[in-house]
Design a protein around this motif. Structure first.
Motif, PDB file in Angstrom:
ATOM      1  N   LEU A  12       0.814  -1.219   0.000  1.00  0.00           N
ATOM      2  CA  LEU A  12       0.000   0.000   0.000  1.00  0.00           C
ATOM      3  C   LEU A  12       0.846   1.267   0.000  1.00  0.00           C
ATOM      4  CD1 LEU A  12      -2.731  -1.169   2.543  1.00  0.00           C
ATOM      5  CD2 LEU A  12      -2.932  -1.038   0.053  1.00  0.00           C
ATOM      6  N   GLU A  57      -4.342  -4.649  -3.690  1.00  0.00           N
ATOM      7  CA  GLU A  57      -4.598  -3.579  -2.722  1.00  0.00           C
ATOM      8  C   GLU A  57      -5.649  -4.004  -1.700  1.00  0.00           C
ATOM      9  OE1 GLU A  57      -6.896   0.348  -3.586  1.00  0.00           O
ATOM     10  OE2 GLU A  57      -4.780   0.749  -4.032  1.00  0.00           O
ATOM     11  N   GLU A  58      -6.724  -4.588  -2.186  1.00  0.00           N
ATOM     12  CA  GLU A  58      -7.785  -5.049  -1.281  1.00  0.00           C
ATOM     13  C   GLU A  58      -7.270  -6.143  -0.348  1.00  0.00           C
ATOM     14  OE1 GLU A  58     -11.814  -4.361  -3.943  1.00  0.00           O
ATOM     15  OE2 GLU A  58     -10.556  -6.119  -4.340  1.00  0.00           O
ATOM     16  N   ILE A  61      -5.180  -4.571   2.448  1.00  0.00           N
ATOM     17  CA  ILE A  61      -6.042  -3.940   3.463  1.00  0.00           C
ATOM     18  C   ILE A  61      -6.665  -5.011   4.354  1.00  0.00           C
ATOM     19  CG2 ILE A  61      -8.214  -2.674   3.763  1.00  0.00           C
ATOM     20  CD1 ILE A  61      -7.398  -1.097   1.179  1.00  0.00           C
ATOM     21  N   LEU A  95       0.636   5.662   4.644  1.00  0.00           N
ATOM     22  CA  LEU A  95      -0.440   5.154   3.803  1.00  0.00           C
ATOM     23  C   LEU A  95      -1.445   6.261   3.505  1.00  0.00           C
ATOM     24  CD1 LEU A  95       0.756   2.429   4.759  1.00  0.00           C
ATOM     25  CD2 LEU A  95      -1.578   1.555   4.842  1.00  0.00           C
ATOM     26  N   HIS A  99      -6.859   4.289   2.827  1.00  0.00           N
ATOM     27  CA  HIS A  99      -6.459   2.932   3.199  1.00  0.00           C
ATOM     28  C   HIS A  99      -6.490   2.743   4.718  1.00  0.00           C
ATOM     29  CE1 HIS A  99      -5.645   2.235  -0.890  1.00  0.00           C
ATOM     30  NE2 HIS A  99      -4.368   2.618  -0.943  1.00  0.00           N
ATOM     31  N   ARG A 102     -10.002   2.529   5.960  1.00  0.00           N
ATOM     32  CA  ARG A 102     -10.678   1.270   5.640  1.00  0.00           C
ATOM     33  C   ARG A 102     -10.207   0.152   6.555  1.00  0.00           C
ATOM     34  NH1 ARG A 102     -11.667  -1.418  -0.380  1.00  0.00           N
ATOM     35  NH2 ARG A 102     -13.585  -2.527   0.196  1.00  0.00           N
ATOM     36  N   VAL A 103      -8.911   0.087   6.840  1.00  0.00           N
ATOM     37  CA  VAL A 103      -8.412  -0.901   7.806  1.00  0.00           C
ATOM     38  C   VAL A 103      -9.108  -0.688   9.149  1.00  0.00           C
ATOM     39  CG1 VAL A 103      -6.414  -1.674   9.137  1.00  0.00           C
ATOM     40  CG2 VAL A 103      -6.163  -1.203   6.687  1.00  0.00           C
TER      41      VAL A 103
END
Length: 199
Positions: A12, A57-58, A61, A95, A99, A102-103
């Motif tokens: 990321l 990327e997903e 995360i 980051l 991101h 979302r984490v």
């Protein structure tokens, strides 16, 4: 686990800082919410991510959220998850805010086990995968959770645990995603009902 964390941060575009991640999961009071549990969640969420063809990327995360979701654990539901989300935010240097947020939101989703985020669906299903494990593995899990709540006497434990088990059994779907339902739902309901009957 540190390697998984570091690799995900690099994917990321951040600078790895796992801090006390490993030490936290090795704390002596953790009978269930320990390194073995978190690595199981990392594994199961990764396997579900394969089914849904998540992007790199997903997946990064998701891996960070899986690693962080129980990093703070003092048997204080709600408080533990919020503290774990805050811990993750502090460690995710460099980051993009989207991101990090979302984490953080994925970890917080483990409070209510509900979310509209497809990554959260996978994380939540992986977190509950133990419910659909082989009976001997499930029994070790339930005994370990009992150890983590040793401050409650047997009578208090039975009342509290029965409430949790009934709530789970009353849910129309224990698991959010279809692959998880296929893998674990039937066995989970048998295990939960068996434990409830034994209380």
């Amino acid at each position: 686990m540190k390697r998984i964390w570091d690799d995900a941060v690099r994917t990321l575009g951040g600078t790895p800082d796992a801090g006390d991640l490993m030490e936290r999961y090795a704390e002596p009071h953790r009978a269930y919410h320990n390194t073995f549990h978190v690595m199981s969640v990392v594994r199961d969420s990764s396997e579900l991510a394969d089914v849904f063809a998540f992007t790199a990327e997903e997946r990064a995360i998701l891996a960070l959220a899986a690693c962080a979701h129980d990093v703070i654990y003092d048997s204080k539901p709600g408080d533990d998850e919020r503290a774990s989300a805050a811990w993750a935010r502090e460690r995710l240097h460099g980051l993009e805010e989207a991101h990090v947020a979302r984490v953080e939101s994925l970890v917080l989703a483990t409070i209510t086990h509900s979310s509209d985020d497809p990554l959260a669906h996978v994380l939540l299903d992986a977190d509950l995968a133990i419910l659909g494990s082989e009976p001997e593995h499930y029994d070790r899990y339930s005994q370990a959770v009992r150890q983590e709540y040793a401050q409650y006497d047997d009578s208090q434990w039975r009342v509290g645990r029965a409430k949790v088990l009934k709530t789970l059994l009353d849910r129309e779907g224990l698991f959010v995603t279809e692959p998880a339902r296929q893998l674990w739902d039937a066995a989970a309901r048998i295990n939960l009902a068996r434990e409830l009957q034994a209380l």
